[in-house]
Scaffold this active site. Sequence first.
Site, mmCIF file in Angstrom:
data_model
loop_
_atom_site.group_PDB
_atom_site.id
_atom_site.type_symbol
_atom_site.label_atom_id
_atom_site.label_comp_id
_atom_site.label_asym_id
_atom_site.label_seq_id
_atom_site.Cartn_x
_atom_site.Cartn_y
_atom_site.Cartn_z
ATOM 1 N N ASP A 62 6.553 -4.577 -9.722
ATOM 2 C CA ASP A 62 5.175 -4.092 -9.674
ATOM 3 C C ASP A 62 4.676 -3.666 -11.047
ATOM 4 O OD1 ASP A 62 6.756 -1.735 -9.867
ATOM 5 O OD2 ASP A 62 6.668 -1.462 -7.707
ATOM 6 N N HIS A 103 8.621 3.944 0.771
ATOM 7 C CA HIS A 103 8.080 2.714 0.196
ATOM 8 C C HIS A 103 9.125 1.991 -0.646
ATOM 9 C CE1 HIS A 103 6.936 5.327 -3.389
ATOM 10 N NE2 HIS A 103 7.478 4.292 -3.996
ATOM 11 N N GLU A 161 3.378 0.791 0.464
ATOM 12 C CA GLU A 161 3.269 2.121 1.049
ATOM 13 C C GLU A 161 3.331 2.067 2.578
ATOM 14 O OE1 GLU A 161 3.506 4.570 -0.810
ATOM 15 O OE2 GLU A 161 2.133 4.601 -2.514
ATOM 16 N N ASN A 165 8.603 8.577 0.683
ATOM 17 C CA ASN A 165 7.884 8.238 1.919
ATOM 18 C C ASN A 165 8.319 6.892 2.481
ATOM 19 O OD1 ASN A 165 6.706 6.417 0.166
ATOM 20 N ND2 ASN A 165 4.606 7.144 0.455
#
Length: 271
Positions: free
Chosen positions: A67, A138, A143, A136
Amino acid sequence: MKVLIFRSRERAVVRAAGEIVQQLQARPASVLGLATGGTMDPVYAALIAAARDGQVAFDRATMFNLDEYVGVPPDHPRSYEHYMRTHFFDALNLPDRTWRLPRGDAPDPAAEAEAYEARIAEAGGIDLQLLGIGANGHIGFNEPSSSLSSRTRVKTLHRRTRDDNARFFGPDEVVPTTAITMGIATILDSRHALLLATGAAKAQAVAAMIEGPVSARCPASALQLHRHATVVLDEDAAQALELRDYYDTVHPDGEDGQMPAMRIPGLEPQA
């Protein structure tokens, strides 16, 4: 999914680095998927040490990063290209032809994402994809709520992700709100997915990934569907696993008999 739990962070890092070394020893022209973040700092340090020790070479590999922030130019000190240059590429004098990142400052980020996906396909797909996991759940910047069939695209970052990443930015800098990221389906297409998680802050996400339902709530749980996924953990990251006894029974002390003992200068040996 193979779950390997090691007594220390150092041993987990050595195993993760060892998987990459072993891949390149078997196939020097491998296509690698790489990741960024604090968890990866010691992995790249270990790979640099292994390369300088003559155990592995990266000049024939092709490397794609997961990314990049949208709107951040490659030479920006908070870009992931800058991170990779600083932590890995420049230390080994790797030529530009060996590595690729999405162009965060591309005039059309959506088109850049589509082109990046095409470049991965043109390279023959990813042989080994290195991954971390967010608190979380990801992977990459996929996400919670991400489609499990997603491909490389522009993704809006969750507030928690931005808060977690704020430590990498100065007090007067704005943390980017979007990023170009490989999609979950892109990651699942890799021939081997290697996820490293260390520290107690990742424990709940790790448990959801390994033992929870496959769900967009925890994007990393999609790795349960991967044909060859290896999860490397230290004790702290493994502390919320309910089936811990079983993983220890199958692979005591994280050993699976498939990785030769490996010494990396500066880190304790695996064996």
